[in-house]
Write a protein that holds these residues in place. Structure first.
Motif, PDB file in Angstrom:
ATOM      1  N   LYS A 121       0.860  -1.187   0.000  1.00 49.80           N
ATOM      2  CA  LYS A 121       0.000   0.000   0.000  1.00 49.80           C
ATOM      3  C   LYS A 121       0.895   1.236   0.000  1.00 49.80           C
ATOM      4  CE  LYS A 121      -2.257  -0.343   3.861  1.00 49.80           C
ATOM      5  NZ  LYS A 121      -3.002   0.004   5.092  1.00 49.80           N
ATOM      6  N   LYS A 122       0.288   2.382  -0.240  1.00 51.38           N
ATOM      7  CA  LYS A 122       1.043   3.622  -0.230  1.00 51.38           C
ATOM      8  C   LYS A 122       1.344   4.026   1.215  1.00 51.38           C
ATOM      9  CE  LYS A 122      -0.983   5.418  -4.513  1.00 51.38           C
ATOM     10  NZ  LYS A 122      -1.793   6.500  -5.128  1.00 51.38           N
ATOM     11  N   ILE A 123       2.597   4.417   1.451  1.00 51.53           N
ATOM     12  CA  ILE A 123       2.974   4.912   2.766  1.00 51.53           C
ATOM     13  C   ILE A 123       3.524   6.324   2.608  1.00 51.53           C
ATOM     14  CG2 ILE A 123       3.470   2.597   3.635  1.00 51.53           C
ATOM     15  CD1 ILE A 123       6.449   3.268   3.361  1.00 51.53           C
ATOM     16  N   GLY A 124       3.336   7.119   3.625  1.00 47.56           N
ATOM     17  CA  GLY A 124       3.792   8.508   3.567  1.00 47.56           C
ATOM     18  C   GLY A 124       5.293   8.631   3.768  1.00 47.56           C
ATOM     19  N   MET A 125       5.808   9.803   3.431  1.00 47.89           N
ATOM     20  CA  MET A 125       7.229  10.061   3.593  1.00 47.89           C
ATOM     21  C   MET A 125       7.627  10.052   5.057  1.00 47.89           C
ATOM     22  SD  MET A 125      10.058  10.543   2.066  1.00 47.89           S
ATOM     23  CE  MET A 125       9.456  10.825   0.382  1.00 47.89           C
ATOM     24  N   ASP A 126       6.722  10.497   5.937  1.00 49.35           N
ATOM     25  CA  ASP A 126       7.033  10.497   7.365  1.00 49.35           C
ATOM     26  C   ASP A 126       7.257   9.083   7.880  1.00 49.35           C
ATOM     27  OD1 ASP A 126       6.840  13.219   7.439  1.00 49.35           O
ATOM     28  OD2 ASP A 126       4.784  13.262   8.213  1.00 49.35           O
ATOM     29  N   THR A 127       6.440   8.145   7.413  1.00 49.10           N
ATOM     30  CA  THR A 127       6.594   6.750   7.842  1.00 49.10           C
ATOM     31  C   THR A 127       7.914   6.174   7.337  1.00 49.10           C
ATOM     32  OG1 THR A 127       4.191   6.472   7.794  1.00 49.10           O
ATOM     33  CG2 THR A 127       5.526   4.472   7.802  1.00 49.10           C
ATOM     34  N   LYS A 128       8.224   6.443   6.081  1.00 48.99           N
ATOM     35  CA  LYS A 128       9.491   5.959   5.517  1.00 48.99           C
ATOM     36  C   LYS A 128      10.674   6.532   6.278  1.00 48.99           C
ATOM     37  CE  LYS A 128      12.119   5.898   1.202  1.00 48.99           C
ATOM     38  NZ  LYS A 128      12.143   6.328  -0.220  1.00 48.99           N
ATOM     39  N   ASN A 129      10.621   7.816   6.584  1.00 47.27           N
ATOM     40  CA  ASN A 129      11.710   8.443   7.332  1.00 47.27           C
ATOM     41  C   ASN A 129      11.802   7.900   8.752  1.00 47.27           C
ATOM     42  OD1 ASN A 129      12.376  10.032   5.133  1.00 47.27           O
ATOM     43  ND2 ASN A 129      11.142  11.775   5.812  1.00 47.27           N
ATOM     44  N   ALA A 130      10.646   7.575   9.353  1.00 51.42           N
ATOM     45  CA  ALA A 130      10.663   7.025  10.713  1.00 51.42           C
ATOM     46  C   ALA A 130      11.349   5.664  10.744  1.00 51.42           C
ATOM     47  CB  ALA A 130       9.228   6.912  11.246  1.00 51.42           C
ATOM     48  N   VAL A 131      11.067   4.811   9.757  1.00 48.90           N
ATOM     49  CA  VAL A 131      11.721   3.497   9.683  1.00 48.90           C
ATOM     50  C   VAL A 131      13.220   3.676   9.475  1.00 48.90           C
ATOM     51  CG1 VAL A 131      11.883   1.337   8.376  1.00 48.90           C
ATOM     52  CG2 VAL A 131       9.641   2.359   8.833  1.00 48.90           C
ATOM     53  N   ALA A 132      13.590   4.591   8.566  1.00 49.33           N
ATOM     54  CA  ALA A 132      15.012   4.850   8.303  1.00 49.33           C
ATOM     55  C   ALA A 132      15.709   5.372   9.552  1.00 49.33           C
ATOM     56  CB  ALA A 132      15.154   5.842   7.156  1.00 49.33           C
ATOM     57  N   ALA A 133      15.034   6.228  10.330  1.00 49.03           N
ATOM     58  CA  ALA A 133      15.634   6.763  11.557  1.00 49.03           C
ATOM     59  C   ALA A 133      15.833   5.675  12.598  1.00 49.03           C
ATOM     60  CB  ALA A 133      14.747   7.884  12.111  1.00 49.03           C
ATOM     61  N   ASP A 134      14.860   4.762  12.711  1.00 46.47           N
ATOM     62  CA  ASP A 134      14.995   3.652  13.661  1.00 46.47           C
ATOM     63  C   ASP A 134      16.205   2.790  13.319  1.00 46.47           C
ATOM     64  OD1 ASP A 134      12.769   4.526  14.979  1.00 46.47           O
ATOM     65  OD2 ASP A 134      11.387   3.149  13.964  1.00 46.47           O
ATOM     66  N   LEU A 135      16.367   2.484  12.039  1.00 52.60           N
ATOM     67  CA  LEU A 135      17.505   1.664  11.614  1.00 52.60           C
ATOM     68  C   LEU A 135      18.821   2.426  11.797  1.00 52.60           C
ATOM     69  CD1 LEU A 135      16.002   0.156   8.325  1.00 52.60           C
ATOM     70  CD2 LEU A 135      16.204  -0.963  10.552  1.00 52.60           C
ATOM     71  N   SER A 136      18.818   3.712  11.492  1.00 54.05           N
ATOM     72  CA  SER A 136      20.044   4.513  11.605  1.00 54.05           C
ATOM     73  C   SER A 136      20.529   4.601  13.038  1.00 54.05           C
ATOM     74  CB  SER A 136      19.803   5.923  11.051  1.00 54.05           C
ATOM     75  OG  SER A 136      19.510   5.893   9.685  1.00 54.05           O
ATOM     76  N   ASN A 137      19.611   4.756  13.993  1.00 49.97           N
ATOM     77  CA  ASN A 137      19.997   4.845  15.396  1.00 49.97           C
ATOM     78  C   ASN A 137      20.668   3.566  15.878  1.00 49.97           C
ATOM     79  OD1 ASN A 137      18.990   7.452  15.673  1.00 49.97           O
ATOM     80  ND2 ASN A 137      16.952   6.749  16.276  1.00 49.97           N
ATOM     81  N   ILE A 138      20.146   2.440  15.429  1.00 47.06           N
ATOM     82  CA  ILE A 138      20.752   1.158  15.837  1.00 47.06           C
ATOM     83  C   ILE A 138      22.124   0.991  15.207  1.00 47.06           C
ATOM     84  CG2 ILE A 138      20.492  -1.347  15.726  1.00 47.06           C
ATOM     85  CD1 ILE A 138      17.441  -0.882  15.810  1.00 47.06           C
ATOM     86  N   LEU A 139      22.249   1.322  13.927  1.00 45.47           N
ATOM     87  CA  LEU A 139      23.550   1.232  13.264  1.00 45.47           C
ATOM     88  C   LEU A 139      24.566   2.184  13.901  1.00 45.47           C
ATOM     89  CD1 LEU A 139      22.764   0.892   9.449  1.00 45.47           C
ATOM     90  CD2 LEU A 139      23.585  -0.856  11.027  1.00 45.47           C
ATOM     91  N   LYS A 140      24.105   3.347  14.319  1.00 45.15           N
ATOM     92  CA  LYS A 140      24.999   4.303  14.968  1.00 45.15           C
ATOM     93  C   LYS A 140      25.574   3.720  16.255  1.00 45.15           C
ATOM     94  CE  LYS A 140      25.011   8.899  17.080  1.00 45.15           C
ATOM     95  NZ  LYS A 140      24.187  10.094  17.418  1.00 45.15           N
ATOM     96  N   LYS A 141      24.739   3.063  17.032  1.00 47.57           N
ATOM     97  CA  LYS A 141      25.210   2.432  18.264  1.00 47.57           C
ATOM     98  C   LYS A 141      26.211   1.315  17.977  1.00 47.57           C
ATOM     99  CE  LYS A 141      20.990   3.401  20.905  1.00 47.57           C
ATOM    100  NZ  LYS A 141      19.837   2.818  21.624  1.00 47.57           N
ATOM    101  N   GLU A 142      25.937   0.539  16.924  1.00 47.64           N
ATOM    102  CA  GLU A 142      26.846  -0.548  16.566  1.00 47.64           C
ATOM    103  C   GLU A 142      28.205  -0.014  16.116  1.00 47.64           C
ATOM    104  OE1 GLU A 142      26.489  -3.791  16.901  1.00 47.64           O
ATOM    105  OE2 GLU A 142      24.537  -3.492  17.855  1.00 47.64           O
ATOM    106  N   LYS A 143      28.189   1.057  15.364  1.00 44.79           N
ATOM    107  CA  LYS A 143      29.447   1.646  14.910  1.00 44.79           C
ATOM    108  C   LYS A 143      30.265   2.186  16.084  1.00 44.79           C
ATOM    109  CE  LYS A 143      27.617   3.035  10.381  1.00 44.79           C
ATOM    110  NZ  LYS A 143      27.240   4.178   9.516  1.00 44.79           N
ATOM    111  N   ILE A 144      29.576   2.786  17.050  1.00 46.94           N
ATOM    112  CA  ILE A 144      30.279   3.327  18.216  1.00 46.94           C
ATOM    113  C   ILE A 144      30.825   2.207  19.084  1.00 46.94           C
ATOM    114  CG2 ILE A 144      29.976   4.694  20.319  1.00 46.94           C
ATOM    115  CD1 ILE A 144      27.969   6.395  18.827  1.00 46.94           C
ATOM    116  N   LYS A 145      30.029   1.139  19.232  1.00 45.19           N
ATOM    117  CA  LYS A 145      30.519  -0.019  19.999  1.00 45.19           C
ATOM    118  C   LYS A 145      31.753  -0.617  19.354  1.00 45.19           C
ATOM    119  CE  LYS A 145      26.112  -1.436  22.059  1.00 45.19           C
ATOM    120  NZ  LYS A 145      25.062  -2.492  22.077  1.00 45.19           N
ATOM    121  N   GLN A 146      31.782  -0.592  18.035  1.00 45.23           N
ATOM    122  CA  GLN A 146      32.931  -1.130  17.311  1.00 45.23           C
ATOM    123  C   GLN A 146      34.204  -0.351  17.636  1.00 45.23           C
ATOM    124  OE1 GLN A 146      32.330  -1.219  13.104  1.00 45.23           O
ATOM    125  NE2 GLN A 146      34.062  -2.576  12.708  1.00 45.23           N
ATOM    126  N   LEU A 147      34.032   0.890  18.016  1.00 44.00           N
ATOM    127  CA  LEU A 147      35.170   1.719  18.394  1.00 44.00           C
ATOM    128  C   LEU A 147      35.583   1.514  19.847  1.00 44.00           C
ATOM    129  CD1 LEU A 147      34.091   5.067  16.677  1.00 44.00           C
ATOM    130  CD2 LEU A 147      35.740   3.385  15.832  1.00 44.00           C
TER     131      LEU A 147
END
Length: 436
Positions: A121-147
């Motif tokens: 179905k059609k999803i709004g840009m806000d929903t797409k950005n929210a999913v991307a933000a959720d994934l980005s926050n987790i990846l950010k934590k993983e990258k920092i842990k790697q350091l």
């Protein structure tokens, strides 16, 4: 003065006795509140909840990708990916499939580029950005842990810097964000009131003049009073009408605030067990007390005095212009080419005042609050932040002088134009009326 008083009284009583005035005065605040509630309901009604199934081949996001009220994530085994893709179009209760590839050699860029969201179905840009933000926050934590950085250090890195500011030239106490917000809201609110007052009631003066001109009633009135007395009587009469409406609206707002505060206090006393913390966070009474203290700490006598002065003289300045426009034309269609002379400078003052919040003492703020065409709105927006006395006095002097000049010019246009029929006035002819 007697004639001006009689015309003012007649204009005031004629307006306030109309049923439309009474209905509008009582219903306007209710309609505005209802309109705000309706807008909020419309935004709420258009909100949607999405359910996405997640195929996480990397193993990083399970347990970290949290569902929210708007988006629900359900993790499924990677071996179901092909079946889910084939049946996604016909699946009910599932709005999309989030596919996260394997993480090879800690290559987070490849994982990001390979992640896909398939939807049915059609999803709004806000929903797409929210999913991307959720994934980005987790990846950010993983990258920092790697350091080699711990979770506590990650939280500390994301902590915002709280800068305390204090203007030692004005106060011996720091200025909080709430104080700045109160000043901004007060300035913008008062400015918008003056802007709307001038536009709405200035046009009312113009229509009143135009109506009497078209009905030829003015020919009888002019035989008994001078055109200047008629014009000033109309301006002052409509001013009293507006002040009456505002007085009623302020009284209704105060009564509503007292009622809501009493109701909220009673609700706080009967809080169900376990809900104390929630009600503590919703302590409107405490917030209102802090705001009232901030308002009292201001030089409120100056704020009120400046507001009343620029409120009245700004209106007289522009309503004189509107009265002149109404007398120079034969119908409302012709007023459009002349009302721009009043609307454009007011609009420039309104939108230019939005920059005052970033630099209340800047050159643009200074000139907007000095020039009479913009000072009725700009000075009011600026006054809660503090304005040097000499600037206030200079602005007042220029506005008084400009108002007297505008009334003089408008009266000369009014004197000739009020008896002109069937002849479309041009700027050249109006200039002749002024010079005559």
């Amino acid at each position: 003065m007697k004639n001006i008083y009689l015309i003012t009284k007649r204009e005031f009583l004629t307006q306030v006795k109309k049923k439309s005035f009474i209905i509008l005065t009582i219903l306007a605040p209710i309609l505005m509140v209802g309109f705000g509630v309706l807008i909020g309901f419309m935004f709420k009604a258009n909100e949607a909840e999405y359910h996405f199934e997640v195929v996480d081949k990397s193993g990083l996001f399970a347990g970290q990708l949290k569902s929210t009220k708007e988006i629900t994530y359900t993790f499924v085994p990677p071996n179901t990916e092909n079946a889910l893709i084939q049946n996604l179009k016909n699946m009910e209760g599932t709005d999309g499939l989030l596919i996260i590839p394997e993480l090879k050699d800690r290559n987070f860029d490849a994982l990001e580029n390979g992640t896909k969201l398939l939807t049915n179905k059609k999803i709004g840009m806000d929903t797409k950005n929210a999913v991307a933000a959720d994934l980005s926050n987790i990846l950010k934590k993983e990258k920092i842990k790697q350091l080699g950085i711990t979770e506590d250090k990650i939280i500390n890195l994301d902590k915002n810097f709280q800068l305390i500011s204090q203007n030692v030239a004005e106060s011996d106490r720091p200025e909080t964000d709430l104080a700045f917000g109160v000043k901004t809201a007060l300035g913008m609110g008062l400015m918008y009131v003056v802007f709307m007052f001038i536009i709405i009631y200035g046009v009312r003066v113009m229509r009143s003049v135009l109506e009497e001109k078209n009905n030829r009633v003015v020919e009888i009135i002019i035989s008994s009073v001078k055109p200047f007395e008629l014009m000033m009587g109309k301006i002052l009469g409509v001013t009293l009408v507006a002040l009456t409406q505002f007085t009623v609206w302020i009284a209704m707002s105060v009564a509503a605030a007292i009622f809501l505060n009493a109701g909220f206090s009673a609700m706080q006393k009967n809080v169900p067990a376990g809900q104390e913390e929630m009600m503590k966070n919703l302590d409107i009474q405490q917030f209102a007390t802090e705001v009232s203290h901030l308002l009292l700490d201001m030089n409120y006598a100056t704020v009120i005095g400046v507001f009343v002065f620029f409120f009245l003289f700004g209106y007289i300045f522009y309503s004189s212009m509107y009265a002149a426009i109404g007398s120079a034309v034969d119908n409302e269609t012709e007023t459009q080419q002349f009302t721009l002379f009043a609307i454009i400078p007011l609009t420039l003052g309104l939108y230019g005042s939005f920059t005052i919040m970033n630099n209340p003492d800047g050159p643009l703020a200074f000139w907007l609050s000095i020039i009479p065409f913009t000072s009725p709105v700009a000075m009011i927006a600026r006054i809660p932040f503090g304005v040097p006395l000499w600037e206030i006095l200079l602005s007042i002097f220029l506005l008084i002088a400009s108002t007297l000049l505008m009334v003089f010019i408008a009266s000369k246009i009014y004197r000739v134009g009020i008896l002109m029929y069937g002849n479309k006035a041009t700027l050249k002819e109006i200039w002749k009326w002024i010079r005559s």
